[in-house]
Write a protein that holds these residues in place. Structure first.
Motif, PDB file in Angstrom:
ATOM      1  N   SER A  48      40.437  36.575  39.755  1.00 49.79           N
ATOM      2  CA  SER A  48      39.777  36.906  41.027  1.00 49.79           C
ATOM      3  C   SER A  48      38.316  36.481  41.018  1.00 49.79           C
ATOM      4  N   ASP A  49      38.022  35.365  40.364  1.00 47.77           N
ATOM      5  CA  ASP A  49      36.637  34.933  40.168  1.00 47.77           C
ATOM      6  C   ASP A  49      35.812  34.968  41.452  1.00 47.77           C
ATOM      7  N   GLY A  50      36.339  34.410  42.522  1.00 46.03           N
ATOM      8  CA  GLY A  50      35.569  34.309  43.752  1.00 46.03           C
ATOM      9  C   GLY A  50      35.450  35.606  44.523  1.00 46.03           C
ATOM     10  N   GLU A  51      36.190  36.623  44.107  1.00 48.87           N
ATOM     11  CA  GLU A  51      36.216  37.887  44.841  1.00 48.87           C
ATOM     12  C   GLU A  51      35.460  39.004  44.139  1.00 48.87           C
ATOM     13  N   LEU A  52      35.027  38.771  42.902  1.00 48.93           N
ATOM     14  CA  LEU A  52      34.356  39.823  42.152  1.00 48.93           C
ATOM     15  C   LEU A  52      32.937  40.032  42.653  1.00 48.93           C
ATOM     16  N   GLY A  53      32.564  41.288  42.838  1.00 50.66           N
ATOM     17  CA  GLY A  53      31.188  41.608  43.168  1.00 50.66           C
ATOM     18  C   GLY A  53      30.316  41.504  41.929  1.00 50.66           C
ATOM     19  N   GLU A  55      31.161  44.120  39.286  1.00 55.33           N
ATOM     20  CA  GLU A  55      32.504  43.867  38.759  1.00 55.33           C
ATOM     21  C   GLU A  55      32.494  42.677  37.804  1.00 55.33           C
ATOM     22  N   ARG A  56      31.790  41.632  38.194  1.00 56.91           N
ATOM     23  CA  ARG A  56      31.744  40.441  37.348  1.00 56.91           C
ATOM     24  C   ARG A  56      30.993  40.718  36.045  1.00 56.91           C
TER      25      ARG A  56
END
Length: 336
Positions: free
Chosen positions: A86-91, A94-95
């Motif tokens: 979910s690389d592009g969706e992590l805040g 979260e990242r």
């Protein structure tokens, strides 16, 4: 039965490509862990029982599998930024958590491997600090340049005056100045080579109040040496960096066509290089030396995961790819 060889790197590492090719040609079992594709392209299923890791790692695209118990050699070649599904969706939080947790889990798992390491992560971590390297090299008998660490521009001015000659600035962490860690659109400059401080830099020195810098006495060069130590075997390349203005201060300008050739070091210098690498418990290191017009060998730094392919391409008789391959195969056989 011979054990497997684990190669830890990233997907764009040509060094690893060529060594893996050689390992497969020798029928060695190889599992490649590309950190820039982990954990998205990998799967872990490992239990720890009485401190022993039992289970497997899988590379999902190729269905390659390796048992933790079957790993006999590990080559920690290069690092890489993790990839998450979910690389592009992590805040941001979260990242940050995903990176730290993945690093902790993976490192904790890998450190349970009882095998031959080139290099063990704990040894590499201890060996990466350039200031400490200078102290250690001096204790082993090397001449090292006078150095200054400061965030005071006036201290640099006093240092330059005290040295009585030229001084240089060089980044210790990375010549890319952090460019590798940000998006391309956010990069200000691609890199910074070792720089001689002149009167033109006078107005810039007060910027050191933002962060400390590392300065050294400039050492005149007859030529430079890249000395790669691979499990006790010493491969020395002479670099005639003074033959081109672009490489007189920093030989890493590969647009300049300067001469590289194999060099036989004096036994005492070879011993110091070997002892320096072994003092950290390393199996691999790439040392930069200066040979002065006065005939002295001056230690600059060591990179525990240094590049060596460019040297072998320019000096083919320095067969370092084969040496790494031999060490990994022999290490796996000893654990088999």
């Amino acid at each position: 039965m011979n054990k497997h060889i684990l190669v830890i790197t990233h997907s764009g590492d040509l060094h690893a490509d060529l060594v893996v090719e050689r390992l497969l040609a020798r029928d060695a079992g190889v599992f490649r862990l590309n950190l820039d594709q982990f954990p998205a392209h990998y799967q872990l299923d490992v239990r720890q029982i009485d401190g022993v890791s039992i289970g497997v790692m899988r590379h999902l695209p190729t269905k390659a599998v390796v048992s933790m118990a079957d790993i006999g050699s590990v080559w920690t070649r290069k690092s890489g930024d993790f990839m998450f599904l979910s690389d592009g969706e992590l805040g941001p939080q979260e990242r940050a958590y995903a990176i730290e947790e993945t690093k902790h889990i993976l490192t904790s798992l890998l450190l349970t491997i009882d095998g031959y390491w080139m290099n063990h992560p704990m040894a590499s971590q201890a060996a990466m600090w350039k200031g400490e390297q200078l102290r250690r090299a001096a204790r082993l008998g090397f001449r090292v340049p006078l150095s200054l660490v400061t965030n005071d521009g006036d201290a640099v001015r006093r240092f330059r005056s005290a040295v009585g000659g030229e001084i240089i600035f060089k980044p210790l962490s990375s010549p890319s100045l952090g460019a590798d860690d940000v998006d391309v659109a956010d990069r200000i400059v691609p890199n910074l080579a070792t720089t001689i401080i002149t009167d033109e830099h006078e107005d810039m020195l007060d910027a050191l109040r933002e962060l400390p810098g590392f300065f050294q006495q400039y050492i005149p060069k007859q030529h430079e040496l890249r000395v790669t130590v691979i499990d006790g075997h010493v491969f020395a390349a002479r670099i005639d960096s003074q033959g081109d203005e672009r490489t007189r201060t920093d030989y890493r300008d590969f647009s300049a066509e300067i001469d590289y050739r194999a060099e036989r070091l004096p036994p005492e210098i070879e011993r110091r290089c070997r002892d320096f690498i072994h003092s950290y418990g390393l199996k691999f290191g790439a040392i930069d030396l200066i040979f002065t017009p006065g005939g002295e060998y001056v230690f600059l730094e060591n990179n525990p995961a240094g590049q060596f392919l460019f040297v072998e391409q320019l000096v083919p008789e320095l067969r370092m790819l084969d040496a790494v391959t031999d060490c990994l195969v022999d290490g796996a056989q000893r654990k088999g």
